[in-house]
Every structure is written in C-alpha cells, then in structure tokens.
Design an enzyme around this catalytic site. Structure first.
Site, PDB file in Angstrom:
ATOM      1  N   ARG A 182     -10.073  83.836  45.544  1.00 10.39           N
ATOM      2  CA  ARG A 182      -9.084  84.771  46.088  1.00 10.39           C
ATOM      3  C   ARG A 182      -7.893  83.994  46.639  1.00 10.39           C
ATOM      4  O   ARG A 182      -7.670  82.846  46.277  1.00 10.39           O
ATOM      5  CB  ARG A 182      -9.758  85.660  47.133  1.00 10.39           C
ATOM      6  CG  ARG A 182     -10.860  86.520  46.477  1.00 10.39           C
ATOM      7  CD  ARG A 182     -11.446  87.542  47.371  1.00 10.39           C
ATOM      8  NE  ARG A 182     -10.431  88.510  47.780  1.00 10.39           N
ATOM      9  CZ  ARG A 182     -10.561  89.291  48.844  1.00 10.39           C
ATOM     10  NH1 ARG A 182     -11.639  89.223  49.592  1.00 10.39           N
ATOM     11  NH2 ARG A 182      -9.618  90.137  49.168  1.00 10.39           N
TER      12      ARG A 182
ATOM     13  N   PRO B 213     -14.849  92.521  60.546  1.00 14.83           N
ATOM     14  CA  PRO B 213     -13.733  93.448  60.410  1.00 14.83           C
ATOM     15  C   PRO B 213     -13.559  94.010  59.004  1.00 14.83           C
ATOM     16  O   PRO B 213     -13.725  93.313  58.006  1.00 14.83           O
ATOM     17  CB  PRO B 213     -12.510  92.614  60.804  1.00 14.83           C
ATOM     18  CG  PRO B 213     -12.935  91.205  60.760  1.00 14.83           C
ATOM     19  CD  PRO B 213     -14.412  91.191  60.966  1.00 14.83           C
ATOM     20  N   ASN B 214     -13.246  95.283  58.992  1.00 11.22           N
ATOM     21  CA  ASN B 214     -12.924  96.073  57.802  1.00 11.22           C
ATOM     22  C   ASN B 214     -14.117  96.376  56.907  1.00 11.22           C
ATOM     23  O   ASN B 214     -13.980  97.121  55.943  1.00 11.22           O
ATOM     24  CB  ASN B 214     -11.793  95.420  56.994  1.00 11.22           C
ATOM     25  CG  ASN B 214     -10.529  95.296  57.805  1.00 11.22           C
ATOM     26  OD1 ASN B 214     -10.088  96.271  58.403  1.00 11.22           O
ATOM     27  ND2 ASN B 214      -9.975  94.105  57.876  1.00 11.22           N
TER      28      ASN B 214
ATOM     29  N   TYR C 199     -14.910  95.322  46.384  1.00 11.46           N
ATOM     30  CA  TYR C 199     -16.020  95.517  47.303  1.00 11.46           C
ATOM     31  C   TYR C 199     -17.033  96.576  46.885  1.00 11.46           C
ATOM     32  O   TYR C 199     -18.024  96.791  47.587  1.00 11.46           O
ATOM     33  CB  TYR C 199     -15.477  95.858  48.700  1.00 11.46           C
ATOM     34  CG  TYR C 199     -14.651  94.738  49.286  1.00 11.46           C
ATOM     35  CD1 TYR C 199     -15.265  93.597  49.781  1.00 11.46           C
ATOM     36  CD2 TYR C 199     -13.268  94.814  49.318  1.00 11.46           C
ATOM     37  CE1 TYR C 199     -14.524  92.555  50.304  1.00 11.46           C
ATOM     38  CE2 TYR C 199     -12.510  93.782  49.848  1.00 11.46           C
ATOM     39  CZ  TYR C 199     -13.139  92.655  50.334  1.00 11.46           C
ATOM     40  OH  TYR C 199     -12.399  91.620  50.847  1.00 11.46           O
TER      41      TYR C 199
ATOM     42  N   ASP D 265     -18.746  78.226  66.947  1.00  9.33           N
ATOM     43  CA  ASP D 265     -19.404  77.688  68.136  1.00  9.33           C
ATOM     44  C   ASP D 265     -20.595  78.546  68.562  1.00  9.33           C
ATOM     45  O   ASP D 265     -21.619  78.018  69.003  1.00  9.33           O
ATOM     46  CB  ASP D 265     -18.416  77.547  69.289  1.00  9.33           C
ATOM     47  CG  ASP D 265     -17.390  76.435  69.067  1.00  9.33           C
ATOM     48  OD1 ASP D 265     -17.556  75.631  68.116  1.00  9.33           O
ATOM     49  OD2 ASP D 265     -16.422  76.375  69.844  1.00  9.33           O
TER      50      ASP D 265
ATOM     51  N   ARG E  53     -12.506 100.841  50.649  1.00 10.59           N
ATOM     52  CA  ARG E  53     -11.544  99.729  50.623  1.00 10.59           C
ATOM     53  C   ARG E  53     -11.671  98.940  49.321  1.00 10.59           C
ATOM     54  O   ARG E  53     -12.726  98.401  49.018  1.00 10.59           O
ATOM     55  CB  ARG E  53     -11.837  98.803  51.809  1.00 10.59           C
ATOM     56  CG  ARG E  53     -11.050  97.534  51.803  1.00 10.59           C
ATOM     57  CD  ARG E  53     -11.560  96.582  52.877  1.00 10.59           C
ATOM     58  NE  ARG E  53     -10.813  95.344  52.836  1.00 10.59           N
ATOM     59  CZ  ARG E  53     -11.280  94.201  53.285  1.00 10.59           C
ATOM     60  NH1 ARG E  53     -12.474  94.122  53.822  1.00 10.59           N
ATOM     61  NH2 ARG E  53     -10.541  93.123  53.203  1.00 10.59           N
TER      62      ARG E  53
ATOM     63  N   HIS F 183     -20.618  86.731  51.686  1.00  8.35           N
ATOM     64  CA  HIS F 183     -19.356  87.396  51.335  1.00  8.35           C
ATOM     65  C   HIS F 183     -19.567  88.139  50.033  1.00  8.35           C
ATOM     66  O   HIS F 183     -20.120  87.581  49.085  1.00  8.35           O
ATOM     67  CB  HIS F 183     -18.208  86.394  51.196  1.00  8.35           C
ATOM     68  CG  HIS F 183     -17.884  85.729  52.482  1.00  8.35           C
ATOM     69  ND1 HIS F 183     -17.209  86.367  53.497  1.00  8.35           N
ATOM     70  CD2 HIS F 183     -18.185  84.490  52.934  1.00  8.35           C
ATOM     71  CE1 HIS F 183     -17.105  85.541  54.527  1.00  8.35           C
ATOM     72  NE2 HIS F 183     -17.694  84.404  54.210  1.00  8.35           N
ATOM     73  N   ILE F 184     -19.135  89.366  49.996  1.00  9.19           N
ATOM     74  CA  ILE F 184     -19.278  90.197  48.811  1.00  9.19           C
ATOM     75  C   ILE F 184     -18.434  89.634  47.669  1.00  9.19           C
ATOM     76  O   ILE F 184     -18.884  89.527  46.539  1.00  9.19           O
ATOM     77  CB  ILE F 184     -18.897  91.653  49.144  1.00  9.19           C
ATOM     78  CG1 ILE F 184     -19.871  92.217  50.197  1.00  9.19           C
ATOM     79  CG2 ILE F 184     -18.865  92.517  47.887  1.00  9.19           C
ATOM     80  CD1 ILE F 184     -19.411  93.499  50.854  1.00  9.19           C
TER      81      ILE F 184
ATOM     82  N   GLU G 224     -24.312  82.789  55.951  1.00 13.03           N
ATOM     83  CA  GLU G 224     -22.999  83.394  55.733  1.00 13.03           C
ATOM     84  C   GLU G 224     -23.020  84.109  54.388  1.00 13.03           C
ATOM     85  O   GLU G 224     -23.463  83.532  53.385  1.00 13.03           O
ATOM     86  CB  GLU G 224     -21.941  82.289  55.728  1.00 13.03           C
ATOM     87  CG  GLU G 224     -20.564  82.742  55.328  1.00 13.03           C
ATOM     88  CD  GLU G 224     -19.591  81.577  55.147  1.00 13.03           C
ATOM     89  OE1 GLU G 224     -18.390  81.825  55.300  1.00 13.03           O
ATOM     90  OE2 GLU G 224     -20.025  80.440  54.853  1.00 13.03           O
TER      91      GLU G 224
ATOM     92  N   ALA H 261     -12.673  88.512  57.668  1.00 15.22           N
ATOM     93  CA  ALA H 261     -11.519  87.615  57.819  1.00 15.22           C
ATOM     94  C   ALA H 261     -11.710  86.585  58.932  1.00 15.22           C
ATOM     95  O   ALA H 261     -11.087  85.523  58.896  1.00 15.22           O
ATOM     96  CB  ALA H 261     -10.257  88.437  58.063  1.00 15.22           C
TER      97      ALA H 261
ATOM     98  N   ASN I 168     -21.626  88.426  57.692  1.00 14.73           N
ATOM     99  CA  ASN I 168     -20.388  88.533  56.929  1.00 14.73           C
ATOM    100  C   ASN I 168     -19.294  88.714  57.972  1.00 14.73           C
ATOM    101  O   ASN I 168     -19.067  89.821  58.459  1.00 14.73           O
ATOM    102  CB  ASN I 168     -20.425  89.707  55.951  1.00 14.73           C
ATOM    103  CG  ASN I 168     -19.195  89.762  55.076  1.00 14.73           C
ATOM    104  OD1 ASN I 168     -18.155  89.202  55.411  1.00 14.73           O
ATOM    105  ND2 ASN I 168     -19.303  90.452  53.954  1.00 14.73           N
TER     106      ASN I 168
END
Length: 142
Positions: free
Chosen positions: A104, A9-10, A22, A84, A17, A97-98, A95, A74, A71
C-alpha cells in the site's frame, strides 16, 4: 484459553469502508465465525478509535490472558506508546492486518509495533485472525 482481539481505528467500519480492500462483512459478523470455529477458546473482542484505550486494554489483559491479536490500524505506523505497552506485558501479541501493508502507500510499510510483537500476519484478509488464534492454540498445546 483466553484470547483478546483488539481492533484499532476505523475497523468499526468493516463491511462499509473500502470493501475492495477490507471486505464486505462487519467484524461483529466475522467474530461470530471465530467463536463458532474456536469453541474451545474464550474469545473477547474490543474495538476503539482511541490510542489510549488500546494501551489500557493491553495492560488490562496483558498478564492474565493466553494471547492478544492486535490490529492497531493506522496506529501501527505511528505509535511508540502501543509498542511500549506490548513490551511491558507478558502475554504474547500477534499483529494482524487485513490488507498487505507492504503493498500500500509507502507510509504504511513500516510497523512501529512489529518489533514488540511475537509475529505479524498481513495481507491475508480476515483469515489473519483465524491464523493468529490457531497459533495461540497450537502454542498452548505444545
């Protein structure tokens, strides 16, 4: 070598954004860079704002591809269902994440998906995607 990138998402708003967190380019622009850099790989990109679509994509490629770069946005912090799904497939998942989720807001400090993943890359900007793909390439050669 087939690698699926899944953005949650996003992340469709990259370049617009919060550019201070980002960056200022879209993921589509960055994906072109990844395709140019990793010409020996078949790279696939999927973005959705819907949790179930992420799960469906993991199921779709999770037994036939060489790696998944995820990624989950949220959903990282809330989704037992994505955890799962990762555990249910045989393809390794990294995994990414930028931003550094650990610096954060406190609610972002815990990843529900990290225990199901092969590893995590956080806080390295878009280069996290490059590093994840490099890992899969090296593991394939080993």
């Amino acid at each position: 070598m087939k690698i699926q990138i899944i953005n949650g998402p996003n992340l469709n708003l990259l370049g617009k954004r919060e550019p201070d967190i980002y960056g200022s380019i879209s993921f589509e622009e960055y994906f072109a860079h990844l395709q140019q850099t990793f010409k020996g790989c078949e790279l696939f990109y999927f973005q959705t704002n819907h949790e179930g679509d992420i799960i469906d994509k993991i199921h779709e490629v999770g037994f036939s591809y060489d790696g998944i770069v995820l990624n989950a946005g949220a959903y990282t912090h809330t989704s037992v269902a994505i955890h799962d799904a990762i555990k249910a497939v045989t393809v390794p998942v990294l995994e990414v994440h930028i931003s550094n989720i650990h610096t954060r807001e406190e609610f972002r400090h815990k990843s529900m998906i990290a225990p199901a993943c092969k590893g995590s890359l956080v806080g390295l900007g878009l280069a996290s995607y490059d590093l994840a793909i490099e890992y899969f390439v090296k593991m394939k050669k080993a």
